[in-house]
Motif scaffolding. Structure first.
Motif, mmCIF file in Angstrom:
data_model
loop_
_atom_site.group_PDB
_atom_site.id
_atom_site.type_symbol
_atom_site.label_atom_id
_atom_site.label_comp_id
_atom_site.label_asym_id
_atom_site.label_seq_id
_atom_site.Cartn_x
_atom_site.Cartn_y
_atom_site.Cartn_z
ATOM 1 N N ASP A 1 49.399 60.114 84.977
ATOM 2 C CA ASP A 1 49.011 60.389 83.680
ATOM 3 C C ASP A 1 49.861 59.548 82.882
ATOM 4 O O ASP A 1 49.476 59.526 81.640
ATOM 5 C CB ASP A 1 49.145 61.832 83.467
ATOM 6 N N GLN A 2 51.198 59.523 83.000
ATOM 7 C CA GLN A 2 52.304 58.911 82.263
ATOM 8 C C GLN A 2 51.787 57.308 82.187
ATOM 9 O O GLN A 2 51.837 56.744 80.943
ATOM 10 C CB GLN A 2 53.621 58.880 82.880
ATOM 11 N N VAL A 3 51.237 56.606 83.290
ATOM 12 C CA VAL A 3 51.065 55.250 83.276
ATOM 13 C C VAL A 3 49.720 54.965 82.290
ATOM 14 O O VAL A 3 49.613 54.321 81.547
ATOM 15 C CB VAL A 3 50.636 54.939 84.632
ATOM 16 N N ILE A 4 48.890 56.014 82.527
ATOM 17 C CA ILE A 4 47.700 55.890 81.720
ATOM 18 C C ILE A 4 48.006 56.125 80.111
ATOM 19 O O ILE A 4 47.269 55.391 79.188
ATOM 20 C CB ILE A 4 46.612 57.181 82.156
ATOM 21 N N LYS A 5 48.737 57.276 79.593
ATOM 22 C CA LYS A 5 49.175 57.286 78.324
ATOM 23 C C LYS A 5 49.942 56.058 78.151
ATOM 24 O O LYS A 5 49.626 55.595 76.555
ATOM 25 C CB LYS A 5 50.313 58.567 78.418
ATOM 26 N N PHE A 6 50.781 55.317 78.702
ATOM 27 C CA PHE A 6 51.414 54.090 78.381
ATOM 28 C C PHE A 6 50.691 53.194 78.220
ATOM 29 O O PHE A 6 50.590 52.577 76.952
ATOM 30 C CB PHE A 6 52.472 53.584 79.470
ATOM 31 N N LEU A 7 49.531 53.024 79.041
ATOM 32 C CA LEU A 7 48.619 52.011 78.720
ATOM 33 C C LEU A 7 47.652 52.086 77.649
ATOM 34 O O LEU A 7 47.340 51.250 76.912
ATOM 35 C CB LEU A 7 48.028 51.612 79.957
ATOM 36 N N SER A 8 47.533 53.192 77.443
ATOM 37 C CA SER A 8 46.359 53.533 76.329
ATOM 38 C C SER A 8 47.144 53.181 75.017
ATOM 39 O O SER A 8 46.663 52.596 73.973
ATOM 40 C CB SER A 8 45.888 55.076 76.366
ATOM 41 N N GLY A 9 48.709 53.560 74.820
ATOM 42 C CA GLY A 9 49.301 53.179 73.743
ATOM 43 C C GLY A 9 49.400 51.532 73.616
ATOM 44 O O GLY A 9 49.328 51.194 72.351
ATOM 45 N N GLU A 10 49.491 50.833 74.554
ATOM 46 C CA GLU A 10 49.462 49.487 74.758
ATOM 47 C C GLU A 10 48.220 48.921 74.005
ATOM 48 O O GLU A 10 48.245 47.786 73.522
ATOM 49 C CB GLU A 10 49.617 48.726 75.778
ATOM 50 N N LEU A 11 47.205 49.606 74.552
ATOM 51 C CA LEU A 11 45.907 49.091 74.001
ATOM 52 C C LEU A 11 45.375 49.264 72.420
ATOM 53 O O LEU A 11 45.102 48.526 72.022
ATOM 54 C CB LEU A 11 44.757 49.620 74.923
ATOM 55 N N GLY A 12 45.957 50.478 71.979
ATOM 56 C CA GLY A 12 46.108 50.655 70.730
ATOM 57 C C GLY A 12 46.795 49.663 69.780
ATOM 58 O O GLY A 12 46.002 49.218 68.742
ATOM 59 N N ASP A 13 47.975 49.502 70.383
ATOM 60 C CA ASP A 13 48.823 48.079 69.427
ATOM 61 C C ASP A 13 48.007 47.233 69.767
ATOM 62 O O ASP A 13 47.964 46.362 68.585
ATOM 63 C CB ASP A 13 50.000 48.009 70.323
#
Length: 403
Positions: free
Chosen positions: A164-176
């Motif tokens: 869940d943490q990895v998914i949240k982190f990567l989602s943030g990167e994609l938003g950036d």
């Protein structure tokens, strides 16, 4: 079917022209090749006229890019019609060692050649491989604007919520990344529509692959590879690519079965890189083989989730992707493909100098060897030109085992 004599091709363009002639009965296959041949040139031209574009892997980026009104230009496709001196240019420009992965060398050489005439924005997904990461830094020094998407490897289990943490982190990167592409926050409703389009296109690709099981020689190996490539970026023309898929499905549903001139068709599976040496695909076809299932960087056997936020859907898709994490996660999918296509044998393909791909191949080979499925490992090269005679001899000898 045509009886015209076609000389043996000597480069990638000639292989495509030869395949267009072999498929002269299929308007859809010829349209597919036309999309492939004009893809990068049209994207570069559009960028000069003001349409946004960026270099990327061209595998899973389409929903985000198109939601940001940006054409994803596949760096891998750039290498398929590259200059013969790309490697030499890269070695001279960057003092690369001779053992450098041929794909990295070719792409670096091509970016040097295009430095003053092409798109200067590059999206770098850092979980691909270290040589690629090195290449991104080298072209940054050449004046390219590189945006790095920091990735992570999928944990085997969701212990303590790590997945869940990895998914949240990567989602943030994609938003950036979306902000970098457009200068504003992502329009999530637009991306949700693009995800729906991606799933629709993947469903049509699966239909084409299923219909090939009944008429294996109607679409041969090379255009099948381009179908899979196009599923990742649509050749910059989503509507036209989807129309080609619709036309292919109509043709396969209405056309007579093309018989094998050798009396039978040998179903085979391709695993690994999609291959630049188009002569290998031609050799498979000429020997009576048919590549009916493909486990490559363009996965067509799965959908994007539409029940979660778009960036989370993309993050989950990337973490399930072929090149991320241990290949043991992918074995069940390969087994399912082999069973569905009734494959008799497997080609494992990776590029010389790619230790990353080589390790994956060895894990796969060991697993399927223990299950009695014949296979052959092919060490390919990313440079343009015909494959070596030794490579073609090995391909032919492997297929003849099943005759």
């Amino acid at each position: 079917m045509s009886n015209k004599v076609i000389k043996e091709p000597s480069n990638q363009l000639e292989y495509i022209i030869s395949s267009k002639q072999e498929h002269e009965y299929s308007k859809a296959v010829n349209k597919l090749f036309d999309l492939a041949l004009t893809y990068i040139e049209d994207a570069e031209k559009g960028n000069r006229l003001g349409r946004k574009a960026a270099w990327t892997q061209g595998v899973f980026e389409a929903p985000l890019f198109y939601a940001c009104d940006t054409v994803p230009i596949s760096a891998i496709d750039l290498g398929r019609l590259s200059s013969r001196n790309s490697v030499q240019i890269a070695e001279e420009a960057f003092d690369l060692p001779k053992e450098t992965c041929s794909m990295i060398s070719v792409l670096l050489g091509e970016w040097v050649l295009r430095n003053n005439s092409s798109v200067k924005r590059v999206v770098a997904f850092n979980n691909a491989c270290e040589p690629f990461n090195m290449a991104y830094e080298l072209i940054r020094e050449q004046g390219y604007d590189v945006f790095r998407v920091e990735g992570a490897i999928r944990p085997k289990l969701n212990h303590d919520g790590r997945l869940d943490q990895v998914i949240k982190f990567l989602s943030g990167e994609l938003g950036d990344l979306a902000v970098w592409l457009t200068g504003k926050q992502l329009d999530e409703s637009r991306m949700a529509r693009e995800i729906a389009r991606m799933n629709r296109i993947l469903a049509k690709v699966r239909t084409v692959m299923e219909l090939r099981l009944k008429n294996s020689l109607y679409i041969k190996s090379l255009p099948t590879m381009f179908i899979l490539m196009g599923s990742g970026h649509y050749f910059g023309k989503p509507d036209e690519f989807e129309a080609v898929l619709d036309e292919l499905i109509d043709e396969l549903n209405s056309s007579d079965v093309i018989p094998s001139p050798l009396g039978k068709v040998i179903p085979l599976t391709w695993i690994g890189a999609r291959g630049l040496e188009f002569g290998v695909y031609k050799a498979v076809d000429d020997c009576g083989g048919a590549l009916l299932s493909w486990f490559t960087p363009n996965p067509y056997d799965r959908n994007w989730r539409e029940d979660v936020p778009p960036l989370e859907s993309m993050a989950r898709y990337i973490l399930d992707y072929f090149l991320v994490g241990s290949p043991v996660h992918q074995i069940k999918g390969i087994e399912r493909m082999i069973e569905q296509s009734s494959s008799k044998g497997i080609f494992f393909y990776h590029y010389v100098g790619c230790a990353f791909g080589g390790v994956h191949v060895e894990i796969f080979r060991d697993y399927f060897k223990k299950r009695g499925i014949p296979s052959i490992g092919l060490d390919g090269c990313f440079q343009v030109g015909a494959p070596s005679g030794q490579l073609l001899t090995r391909v032919r000898a492997f297929i003849e085992m099943f005759s």
